[in-house]
Design a protein around this motif. Structure first.
Motif, PDB file in Angstrom:
ATOM      1  N   ARG A 140      -0.968  20.698  21.917  1.00 44.76           N
ATOM      2  CA  ARG A 140      -0.243  19.897  22.911  1.00 44.76           C
ATOM      3  C   ARG A 140       1.006  19.301  22.288  1.00 44.76           C
ATOM      4  O   ARG A 140       0.991  18.862  21.151  1.00 44.76           O
ATOM      5  CB  ARG A 140      -1.138  18.773  23.441  1.00 44.76           C
ATOM      6  N   GLU A 141       2.059  19.270  23.097  1.00 53.06           N
ATOM      7  CA  GLU A 141       3.298  18.616  22.673  1.00 53.06           C
ATOM      8  C   GLU A 141       3.799  17.754  23.812  1.00 53.06           C
ATOM      9  O   GLU A 141       3.444  17.965  24.979  1.00 53.06           O
ATOM     10  CB  GLU A 141       4.354  19.630  22.244  1.00 53.06           C
ATOM     11  N   GLY A 142       4.603  16.774  23.488  1.00 48.86           N
ATOM     12  CA  GLY A 142       5.161  15.882  24.495  1.00 48.86           C
ATOM     13  C   GLY A 142       5.914  14.750  23.827  1.00 48.86           C
ATOM     14  O   GLY A 142       5.864  14.578  22.602  1.00 48.86           O
ATOM     15  N   ASP A 143       6.599  13.960  24.637  1.00 48.36           N
ATOM     16  CA  ASP A 143       7.432  12.873  24.117  1.00 48.36           C
ATOM     17  C   ASP A 143       6.639  11.891  23.252  1.00 48.36           C
ATOM     18  O   ASP A 143       7.153  11.383  22.254  1.00 48.36           O
ATOM     19  CB  ASP A 143       8.105  12.116  25.262  1.00 48.36           C
ATOM     20  N   ALA A 144       5.391  11.622  23.618  1.00 54.64           N
ATOM     21  CA  ALA A 144       4.580  10.657  22.862  1.00 54.64           C
ATOM     22  C   ALA A 144       4.318  11.121  21.433  1.00 54.64           C
ATOM     23  O   ALA A 144       4.022  10.308  20.564  1.00 54.64           O
ATOM     24  CB  ALA A 144       3.258  10.406  23.582  1.00 54.64           C
ATOM     25  N   LEU A 145       4.450  12.403  21.187  1.00 52.82           N
ATOM     26  CA  LEU A 145       4.175  12.955  19.853  1.00 52.82           C
ATOM     27  C   LEU A 145       5.420  13.011  18.963  1.00 52.82           C
ATOM     28  O   LEU A 145       5.346  13.455  17.823  1.00 52.82           O
ATOM     29  CB  LEU A 145       3.536  14.338  19.977  1.00 52.82           C
ATOM     30  N   LYS A 146       6.552  12.590  19.495  1.00 53.13           N
ATOM     31  CA  LYS A 146       7.785  12.403  18.722  1.00 53.13           C
ATOM     32  C   LYS A 146       8.177  13.619  17.878  1.00 53.13           C
ATOM     33  O   LYS A 146       8.328  13.540  16.664  1.00 53.13           O
ATOM     34  CB  LYS A 146       7.669  11.169  17.844  1.00 53.13           C
ATOM     35  N   GLY A 147       8.313  14.775  18.539  1.00 57.54           N
ATOM     36  CA  GLY A 147       8.783  15.966  17.847  1.00 57.54           C
ATOM     37  C   GLY A 147       7.713  16.698  17.060  1.00 57.54           C
ATOM     38  O   GLY A 147       8.028  17.560  16.252  1.00 57.54           O
ATOM     39  N   LYS A 148       6.471  16.346  17.283  1.00 60.18           N
ATOM     40  CA  LYS A 148       5.367  17.033  16.618  1.00 60.18           C
ATOM     41  C   LYS A 148       4.466  17.648  17.683  1.00 60.18           C
ATOM     42  O   LYS A 148       4.561  17.330  18.866  1.00 60.18           O
ATOM     43  CB  LYS A 148       4.578  16.078  15.732  1.00 60.18           C
ATOM     44  N   THR A 149       3.591  18.533  17.245  1.00 62.01           N
ATOM     45  CA  THR A 149       2.642  19.190  18.143  1.00 62.01           C
ATOM     46  C   THR A 149       1.242  19.002  17.593  1.00 62.01           C
ATOM     47  O   THR A 149       1.004  19.251  16.406  1.00 62.01           O
ATOM     48  CB  THR A 149       2.951  20.700  18.261  1.00 62.01           C
ATOM     49  N   ASP A 187       0.113  15.510   8.510  1.00 63.49           N
ATOM     50  CA  ASP A 187      -0.576  14.426   9.199  1.00 63.49           C
ATOM     51  C   ASP A 187      -1.878  14.913   9.819  1.00 63.49           C
ATOM     52  O   ASP A 187      -1.893  15.910  10.557  1.00 63.49           O
ATOM     53  CB  ASP A 187       0.316  13.856  10.307  1.00 63.49           C
ATOM     54  N   VAL A 188      -2.963  14.197   9.530  1.00 66.01           N
ATOM     55  CA  VAL A 188      -4.277  14.476  10.096  1.00 66.01           C
ATOM     56  C   VAL A 188      -4.579  13.390  11.115  1.00 66.01           C
ATOM     57  O   VAL A 188      -4.303  12.212  10.880  1.00 66.01           O
ATOM     58  CB  VAL A 188      -5.368  14.473   8.994  1.00 66.01           C
ATOM     59  N   LEU A 189      -5.154  13.787  12.244  1.00 64.16           N
ATOM     60  CA  LEU A 189      -5.415  12.861  13.337  1.00 64.16           C
ATOM     61  C   LEU A 189      -6.896  12.871  13.686  1.00 64.16           C
ATOM     62  O   LEU A 189      -7.511  13.931  13.788  1.00 64.16           O
ATOM     63  CB  LEU A 189      -4.594  13.292  14.559  1.00 64.16           C
ATOM     64  N   PHE A 190      -7.440  11.668  13.866  1.00 67.83           N
ATOM     65  CA  PHE A 190      -8.802  11.488  14.356  1.00 67.83           C
ATOM     66  C   PHE A 190      -8.707  10.619  15.614  1.00 67.83           C
ATOM     67  O   PHE A 190      -8.135   9.539  15.568  1.00 67.83           O
ATOM     68  CB  PHE A 190      -9.679  10.765  13.334  1.00 67.83           C
ATOM     69  N   ALA A 191      -9.249  11.096  16.725  1.00 65.37           N
ATOM     70  CA  ALA A 191      -9.241  10.324  17.973  1.00 65.37           C
ATOM     71  C   ALA A 191     -10.499  10.659  18.759  1.00 65.37           C
ATOM     72  O   ALA A 191     -10.732  11.829  19.082  1.00 65.37           O
ATOM     73  CB  ALA A 191      -8.006  10.661  18.811  1.00 65.37           C
ATOM     74  N   ASN A 192     -11.313   9.654  19.009  1.00 66.03           N
ATOM     75  CA  ASN A 192     -12.562   9.868  19.745  1.00 66.03           C
ATOM     76  C   ASN A 192     -13.329  11.034  19.128  1.00 66.03           C
ATOM     77  O   ASN A 192     -13.728  10.968  17.994  1.00 66.03           O
ATOM     78  CB  ASN A 192     -12.293  10.059  21.232  1.00 66.03           C
ATOM     79  N   MET A 193     -13.478  12.125  19.861  1.00 69.21           N
ATOM     80  CA  MET A 193     -14.232  13.290  19.397  1.00 69.21           C
ATOM     81  C   MET A 193     -13.271  14.445  19.109  1.00 69.21           C
ATOM     82  O   MET A 193     -13.547  15.602  19.424  1.00 69.21           O
ATOM     83  CB  MET A 193     -15.269  13.686  20.444  1.00 69.21           C
ATOM     84  N   GLY A 227      -7.628  16.714  14.381  1.00 69.37           N
ATOM     85  CA  GLY A 227      -6.477  17.585  14.482  1.00 69.37           C
ATOM     86  C   GLY A 227      -5.446  17.344  13.405  1.00 69.37           C
ATOM     87  O   GLY A 227      -5.602  16.478  12.540  1.00 69.37           O
ATOM     88  N   VAL A 228      -4.400  18.127  13.486  1.00 60.87           N
ATOM     89  CA  VAL A 228      -3.242  17.975  12.616  1.00 60.87           C
ATOM     90  C   VAL A 228      -2.003  17.928  13.502  1.00 60.87           C
ATOM     91  O   VAL A 228      -1.962  18.554  14.567  1.00 60.87           O
ATOM     92  CB  VAL A 228      -3.137  19.122  11.585  1.00 60.87           C
ATOM     93  N   LEU A 229      -1.020  17.162  13.069  1.00 59.42           N
ATOM     94  CA  LEU A 229       0.248  17.082  13.794  1.00 59.42           C
ATOM     95  C   LEU A 229       1.232  18.018  13.110  1.00 59.42           C
ATOM     96  O   LEU A 229       1.666  17.763  11.982  1.00 59.42           O
ATOM     97  CB  LEU A 229       0.777  15.650  13.809  1.00 59.42           C
TER      98      LEU A 229
END
Length: 155
Positions: free
Chosen positions: A120-129, A57-63, A66-68
């Motif tokens: 970063r990891e956390g509950d919102a990322l559902k088991g991903k970093t 998974d590739v992520l684009f957010a604002n500036m 990343g990858v999950l």
């Protein structure tokens, strides 16, 4: 597809032109999931593996590009990529975060803000970093530092 992993490691450092090229490449590979995180997440047709980590998974957010990564692996990413613990969790998506500012010579937009590699990891990322190259403009960085200072004073 390894260009996406390179981008998450700020190889080369973040630029709007580079982000646009990668965004256009992702658009050709998959349709984005925009249902969470205020980001566009593209599920790639095949996994990318590097340094013992896997992503699809590739992520684009604002500036941020990343990858999950699969699993809660922020500690391992921090060790591998020499990241240090973050003190702020202001944005709320992470409960555990690490970062490293790029050296001055790699800060291509220093007059506007600073570029870091983050994990970063956390509950919102559902088991991903999230492993990402993140640009934070000077005003936002100043606001986060002020918030951190205020929070520390209240303790």
């Amino acid at each position: 597809m390894s260009a996406f992993f390179d981008a998450a490691l700020c190889l080369p450092p973040y630029s709007i032109d580079r982000a646009t090229v990668l965004y256009e490449a992702a658009e050709k590979l998959a349709k984005p999931d925009q249902s969470s995180l205020g980001a566009a997440v593209y599920h790639l047709p095949a996994p990318i593996e590097r340094d013992g980590f896997t992503t699809q998974d590739v992520l684009f957010a604002n500036m941020t590009i990343g990858v999950l990564m699969e699993g809660n692996v922020a500690d391992q990413l921090a060790k591998r990529y020499e990241l240090t613990p973050e003190t702020s969790h202001l944005l709320g998506i992470s409960s555990r975060g690490f970062s490293r500012l790029l050296p001055d010579a790699q800060q291509s937009m220093k007059e506007m803000g600073l570029i870091s590699i983050i994990a970063r990891e956390g509950d919102a990322l559902k088991g991903k970093t999230l492993l990402a190259c993140e640009f934070v403009d000077a005003a936002d960085r100043k606001a986060m530092e002020a918030w951190d200072k205020e929070a520390a004073e209240q303790k």
